[in-house]
Design a protein around this motif. Sequence first.
Motif, mmCIF file in Angstrom:
data_model
loop_
_atom_site.group_PDB
_atom_site.id
_atom_site.type_symbol
_atom_site.label_atom_id
_atom_site.label_comp_id
_atom_site.label_asym_id
_atom_site.label_seq_id
_atom_site.Cartn_x
_atom_site.Cartn_y
_atom_site.Cartn_z
ATOM 1 N N PHE A 1 0.834 -1.201 0.000
ATOM 2 C CA PHE A 1 0.000 0.000 0.000
ATOM 3 C C PHE A 1 0.873 1.257 0.000
ATOM 4 C CE2 PHE A 1 -1.695 3.488 2.529
ATOM 5 C CZ PHE A 1 -2.868 3.793 1.848
ATOM 6 N N ASN A 2 1.858 1.315 0.885
ATOM 7 C CA ASN A 2 2.713 2.502 0.975
ATOM 8 C C ASN A 2 3.491 2.729 -0.307
ATOM 9 O OD1 ASN A 2 2.236 3.684 3.537
ATOM 10 N ND2 ASN A 2 3.317 2.021 4.528
ATOM 11 N N LEU A 3 3.938 1.630 -0.951
ATOM 12 C CA LEU A 3 4.663 1.766 -2.213
ATOM 13 C C LEU A 3 3.757 2.344 -3.290
ATOM 14 C CD1 LEU A 3 7.079 1.300 -4.074
ATOM 15 C CD2 LEU A 3 6.289 -1.067 -4.366
ATOM 16 N N MET A 4 2.542 1.794 -3.410
ATOM 17 C CA MET A 4 1.613 2.273 -4.436
ATOM 18 C C MET A 4 1.194 3.719 -4.161
ATOM 19 S SD MET A 4 1.268 -0.125 -6.647
ATOM 20 C CE MET A 4 2.982 -0.579 -6.346
ATOM 21 N N PHE A 5 0.987 4.034 -2.882
ATOM 22 C CA PHE A 5 0.606 5.399 -2.528
ATOM 23 C C PHE A 5 1.740 6.373 -2.856
ATOM 24 C CE2 PHE A 5 0.055 9.040 0.249
ATOM 25 C CZ PHE A 5 -1.289 9.306 0.112
ATOM 26 N N ALA A 6 2.975 5.976 -2.574
ATOM 27 C CA ALA A 6 4.123 6.838 -2.868
ATOM 28 C C ALA A 6 4.252 7.074 -4.376
ATOM 29 C CB ALA A 6 5.398 6.212 -2.320
ATOM 30 N N ILE B 1 -3.828 0.512 -4.678
ATOM 31 C CA ILE B 1 -4.004 1.197 -3.396
ATOM 32 C C ILE B 1 -5.266 0.705 -2.699
ATOM 33 C CG2 ILE B 1 -4.535 3.436 -2.342
ATOM 34 C CD1 ILE B 1 -2.709 4.723 -4.454
ATOM 35 N N PHE B 2 -6.364 0.649 -3.434
ATOM 36 C CA PHE B 2 -7.626 0.229 -2.830
ATOM 37 C C PHE B 2 -7.560 -1.225 -2.362
ATOM 38 C CE2 PHE B 2 -11.655 -2.006 -3.277
ATOM 39 C CZ PHE B 2 -12.449 -1.286 -2.398
ATOM 40 N N ALA C 1 -11.714 6.866 -4.400
ATOM 41 C CA ALA C 1 -13.057 6.864 -3.817
ATOM 42 C C ALA C 1 -13.595 5.436 -3.753
ATOM 43 C CB ALA C 1 -13.993 7.738 -4.640
ATOM 44 N N GLU C 2 -14.122 5.065 -2.595
ATOM 45 C CA GLU C 2 -14.649 3.712 -2.420
ATOM 46 C C GLU C 2 -15.847 3.446 -3.317
ATOM 47 O OE1 GLU C 2 -15.427 3.033 1.693
ATOM 48 O OE2 GLU C 2 -13.288 2.890 2.227
ATOM 49 N N GLU C 3 -16.537 4.509 -3.747
ATOM 50 C CA GLU C 3 -17.700 4.330 -4.608
ATOM 51 C C GLU C 3 -17.333 3.659 -5.931
ATOM 52 O OE1 GLU C 3 -16.855 7.106 -3.118
ATOM 53 O OE2 GLU C 3 -18.460 7.355 -1.628
ATOM 54 N N GLN C 4 -16.088 3.814 -6.352
ATOM 55 C CA GLN C 4 -15.645 3.173 -7.591
ATOM 56 C C GLN C 4 -15.542 1.655 -7.451
ATOM 57 O OE1 GLN C 4 -11.964 4.966 -8.986
ATOM 58 N NE2 GLN C 4 -12.547 6.973 -8.167
ATOM 59 N N TYR C 5 -15.516 1.170 -6.219
ATOM 60 C CA TYR C 5 -15.314 -0.257 -5.956
ATOM 61 C C TYR C 5 -16.467 -0.816 -5.110
ATOM 62 C CZ TYR C 5 -10.616 1.232 -7.303
ATOM 63 O OH TYR C 5 -9.540 1.771 -7.961
ATOM 64 N N ALA C 6 -17.670 -0.334 -5.384
ATOM 65 C CA ALA C 6 -18.819 -0.683 -4.538
ATOM 66 C C ALA C 6 -19.068 -2.188 -4.491
ATOM 67 C CB ALA C 6 -20.075 0.039 -5.036
ATOM 68 N N THR C 7 -18.815 -2.891 -5.586
ATOM 69 C CA THR C 7 -19.119 -4.330 -5.619
ATOM 70 C C THR C 7 -18.254 -5.127 -4.642
ATOM 71 O OG1 THR C 7 -17.581 -4.591 -7.485
ATOM 72 C CG2 THR C 7 -19.913 -4.275 -8.002
ATOM 73 N N TRP C 8 -17.093 -4.584 -4.285
ATOM 74 C CA TRP C 8 -16.237 -5.302 -3.333
ATOM 75 C C TRP C 8 -16.828 -5.290 -1.926
ATOM 76 C CZ3 TRP C 8 -12.152 -8.373 -4.261
ATOM 77 C CH2 TRP C 8 -11.610 -8.348 -5.540
ATOM 78 N N PHE C 9 -17.784 -4.404 -1.694
ATOM 79 C CA PHE C 9 -18.427 -4.349 -0.384
ATOM 80 C C PHE C 9 -19.767 -5.084 -0.363
ATOM 81 C CE2 PHE C 9 -15.760 -0.555 -0.709
ATOM 82 C CZ PHE C 9 -15.005 -0.655 0.453
ATOM 83 N N THR C 10 -20.294 -5.395 -1.542
ATOM 84 C CA THR C 10 -21.611 -6.040 -1.606
ATOM 85 C C THR C 10 -21.566 -7.468 -2.118
ATOM 86 O OG1 THR C 10 -21.982 -5.119 -3.833
ATOM 87 C CG2 THR C 10 -22.758 -3.823 -1.951
ATOM 88 N N ALA C 11 -20.511 -7.809 -2.860
ATOM 89 C CA ALA C 11 -20.482 -9.125 -3.503
ATOM 90 C C ALA C 11 -20.081 -10.248 -2.560
ATOM 91 C CB ALA C 11 -19.521 -9.110 -4.702
ATOM 92 N N PHE C 12 -19.458 -9.916 -1.434
ATOM 93 C CA PHE C 12 -18.956 -10.943 -0.527
ATOM 94 C C PHE C 12 -19.709 -10.887 0.791
ATOM 95 C CE2 PHE C 12 -15.569 -9.963 -3.462
ATOM 96 C CZ PHE C 12 -15.115 -11.214 -3.841
ATOM 97 N N LYS C 13 -20.358 -11.985 1.118
ATOM 98 C CA LYS C 13 -21.091 -12.093 2.370
ATOM 99 C C LYS C 13 -20.205 -12.761 3.412
ATOM 100 C CE LYS C 13 -24.795 -10.463 0.415
ATOM 101 N NZ LYS C 13 -25.297 -9.117 0.728
ATOM 102 N N PRO C 14 -20.248 -12.301 4.666
ATOM 103 C CA PRO C 14 -19.462 -12.959 5.714
ATOM 104 C C PRO C 14 -19.889 -14.403 5.889
ATOM 105 C CG PRO C 14 -20.665 -11.041 6.582
ATOM 106 C CD PRO C 14 -21.036 -11.174 5.165
ATOM 107 N N VAL C 15 -18.903 -15.269 6.069
ATOM 108 C CA VAL C 15 -19.168 -16.693 6.264
ATOM 109 C C VAL C 15 -19.579 -16.938 7.710
ATOM 110 C CG1 VAL C 15 -18.209 -19.013 6.177
ATOM 111 C CG2 VAL C 15 -17.532 -17.309 4.467
#
Length: 309
Positions: A85-90, A233-234, A281-295
């Motif tokens: 993450f730090n490398l990509m952010f830099a 980064i995301f 922006a997290e809105e660009q990756y909304a499916t990563w928050f909805t596509a996976f249900k906790p086991v």
Amino acid sequence: MNELIDFSHTLIFAMRDALTPLISWEAINSFCNSTFTTSLVGALAGAFAGAVAAQNVADKSKRRDELIKEIRNTNTAIALTFSIFNLMFAIKKQCVAALKINYDEEKDRYLNYHAKLNNGQHQNLEPYALKFDLRGMSVTSPPTKVLQDIVFTALSSIGRPVNLVAALEEAVGNLNISITKRNELIALFRTEQFPEGADFEHMYLGVPYRDGHINQEYGDIVAAIASYTDDAIFFSRLLCQDLREHGLKISSNFERLTKDRSPRITEVDFKLDRYDELLPAEEQYATWFTAFKPVQEPKPSRWWKRKIQ
């Protein structure tokens, strides 16, 4: 022959009459209550209970070692992910963000300038001078392979963390391909070997030249570099959070099993001001928050409800 058969029957009946007193209820009761029998049964029961207890201790110790190892592997995975993450952010902060913003602004400036020319607004227009950035970039080499090996083989996590590791490695790989391609285009620009009717402005900005031809390869590569950097980064940021949640679950299992305090799970703070402005922006990756249900782990059934397999 008949005499032989009669003799056999007589012998069988005689043996039955002789053994009947030995297997009577009184004989069985006497045998079961004998000192020998009670001592033997007690010894067998004690040995069985001891074996079961020893096995339980061994199983608990093995499970404890497994949990300790997974906690360590989880912390290692978090550290590796945070370093990525730090490398990509830099990279974004030092190069990519300015590259993308300046390119887009320069293309807009070019299009606005020529739009005014086409509308006859020549007055007070200064000659257009292209601003360009042909600085090369180095490909990245974050430890994605090591991270993948740990998450895939050394952790019991499933679902989103596994998919995030795969997506992160793909993003980094595509970023390196895009960086390499941009460096190749820069080398071509410097040779000024352009198609007939095209000049540097046309090829750099991806605007039409003779007979409406257009080549937007460089602009597409710049956009790809920015997009893959944001992806990395995301994915690395979200993976850090998921790995910590996994570590906390393993830590809870450890404390429930051993009644001891668990080793600390690494915590990463992404709330620093230096991150806010450039985080995608997290809105660009909304499916990563909805596509996976906790086991949901199944609750253990009561012992009297368990079926014997």
